[in-house]
Design an enzyme around this catalytic site. Sequence first.
Site, mmCIF file in Angstrom:
data_model
loop_
_atom_site.group_PDB
_atom_site.id
_atom_site.type_symbol
_atom_site.label_atom_id
_atom_site.label_comp_id
_atom_site.label_asym_id
_atom_site.label_seq_id
_atom_site.Cartn_x
_atom_site.Cartn_y
_atom_site.Cartn_z
ATOM 1 N N SER A 1 0.835 -1.190 0.000
ATOM 2 C CA SER A 1 0.000 0.000 0.000
ATOM 3 C C SER A 1 0.882 1.258 0.000
ATOM 4 O O SER A 1 1.674 1.439 -0.910
ATOM 5 C CB SER A 1 -0.977 -0.039 1.177
ATOM 6 O OG SER A 1 -2.038 0.870 0.994
ATOM 7 N N GLU B 1 -9.317 -5.577 -3.788
ATOM 8 C CA GLU B 1 -8.659 -4.620 -2.900
ATOM 9 C C GLU B 1 -9.656 -3.750 -2.128
ATOM 10 O O GLU B 1 -9.620 -3.644 -0.906
ATOM 11 C CB GLU B 1 -7.730 -3.696 -3.698
ATOM 12 C CG GLU B 1 -6.545 -4.372 -4.356
ATOM 13 C CD GLU B 1 -5.334 -4.490 -3.456
ATOM 14 O OE1 GLU B 1 -5.437 -4.172 -2.252
ATOM 15 O OE2 GLU B 1 -4.284 -4.917 -3.969
ATOM 16 N N HIS C 1 -7.755 -5.854 0.378
ATOM 17 C CA HIS C 1 -6.557 -5.104 0.743
ATOM 18 C C HIS C 1 -5.994 -5.618 2.066
ATOM 19 O O HIS C 1 -6.737 -5.934 2.994
ATOM 20 C CB HIS C 1 -6.915 -3.618 0.862
ATOM 21 C CG HIS C 1 -5.742 -2.702 0.891
ATOM 22 N ND1 HIS C 1 -4.877 -2.563 -0.170
ATOM 23 C CD2 HIS C 1 -5.273 -1.850 1.855
ATOM 24 C CE1 HIS C 1 -3.953 -1.676 0.132
ATOM 25 N NE2 HIS C 1 -4.158 -1.240 1.355
#
Length: 538
Positions: free
Chosen positions: A198, A326, A423
């Site tokens: 990320s 995600e 995610h």
Amino acid sequence: MTTSESQHRAETAGPVVRTATGAVRGRHEDSLAVFRGIPFAEPPVGEARFQAPRPARPWSGTREAYAFGPPPPQDLGVQGNAVAAAGDPADDDWLTVNVWTPEADRSAGRPVMVWIYGGSYKMGHAGQPSYDARRIARDGDVVVVTFNYRVGVEGFTHLDGAPANRGLLDQVAALEWVRENIAGFGGDPEQVTVFGESAGAGSVASLLAMPRARGLFRRAVAQSLPGTFFSDELARDMAAALAAEAGLKPTAADLATVDPRQLISAGQALSAKMPGRIDSWGQAAPTVTPFAPIVDGDVLPTTPWQALTAGAARDVDLLVGHNRDEFRLFMAMGGMLGRITDDRLTQTLRLLAPGGEAGERAYRAALPDASPSDLFERVQTDWLFAMPTLHLAEAQLTGGGSAHVYELTLPAPGNGGVLGACHALDIALLFGTYHAVVGGLLFAGAEVSAETQELSALFRRSWTSFARTGDPGWPVYDTEARLVRILDTAPTVTAYPHERRRLLWEGYDFPALPLLGQRLPMGSMSTCTGVPQIRSTS
């Protein structure tokens, strides 16, 4: 005390390594020597506030490296007590490194893996339980380094009288510490791999584009790379708005008069108001995150995609990938699953998809059977993570380098599997810290199956193999076959599985997000679409 007794006491107390600034004593843990909280730079306070990191001051004697250093000032988000528990919040010695190294033959010169945490550039620290690196170091026979860097106002607000991208400069300083000192911990300074997820992946991509970082690492892994990079003008406008929340001017001198922890509330207040600035901040506004790497022309001369296309990282081996679903994590945390109206979908598609209204029509045509909620999730996933990640690989190829690509498709088992391959799931699998990521949400109420444990072990084998040889165990990506590794309970290699959506983004160059025209009054368009107003966890 006899000589032998003194020697035995020293050995049982923990291993000692002499660094350039002084000796440190670590601990013996699970066949590893572990060192925590070693300063790599001076505390960035006082005269050093908002400045580039300065070398750590030497110390005499042997420093106990038993505990993680304190986290930098930050928005606590959903991490809450995990941040506070890492160290004394009143301690200013934020810039520290941690090392996990195999006990056996610490002169072996093992590959070194340097982890960069995520957190929307506004939170995160190396002491989070989810980043316990013991399994990577032990299973892969590698040296793992983690470190803190400045986030939020301290690290990424663009201020007059201060260099931009101070958080990235901290990362460069940590890598310089690795180059100078890691041999003493059994690592090879010529075999360094940076890896991150990320915002950590955005940092890795930034380092690939930064002249200051050249030569500090040989390989790079970017997991779920966000495409949000700010133009200089946008970052300065955001800084002015943030300083105004505290009744200050956007200068280092003004903000330095306020305790770092007190500025956190200014950032939180601005985040809450960001959706009202969609007319001036465009795609950045709904992200409710006023921090990102800034393409300032100096520290970060261009976007990573531009830099790699021009060959800036052709000599660096690259591994990139994303998770299939995600954005579903953010939808679940924001209470949006199954609750997206067609009107909201239309607004989001026109804001994020290439081509505005034409992009909206193209997405609807490409996925004709998708519900509004599913299509909303898909375009958010594509814009924010999937396509920036894939395009980084393609930019690397254009610039003369090579890249390996993966997609994680295993659904997170927690909460009945509703989160999908969301995610941050890759963090849980790579580190084997299943119940520590996102407050345990990903595995809540579920056991870690044998198949999941096998995939977790495969993650570590692939990543450490890449760090050692540049080959994670599957073919390189190219623009003909487009082969990627699908990571699931039955891993396969296949052509990139989202060809229709990939074609929608072909030719898009992910520019630095610009400052647009005259802004609307605060609070207008408060129902605009985009990332929900929650705090990201990675």
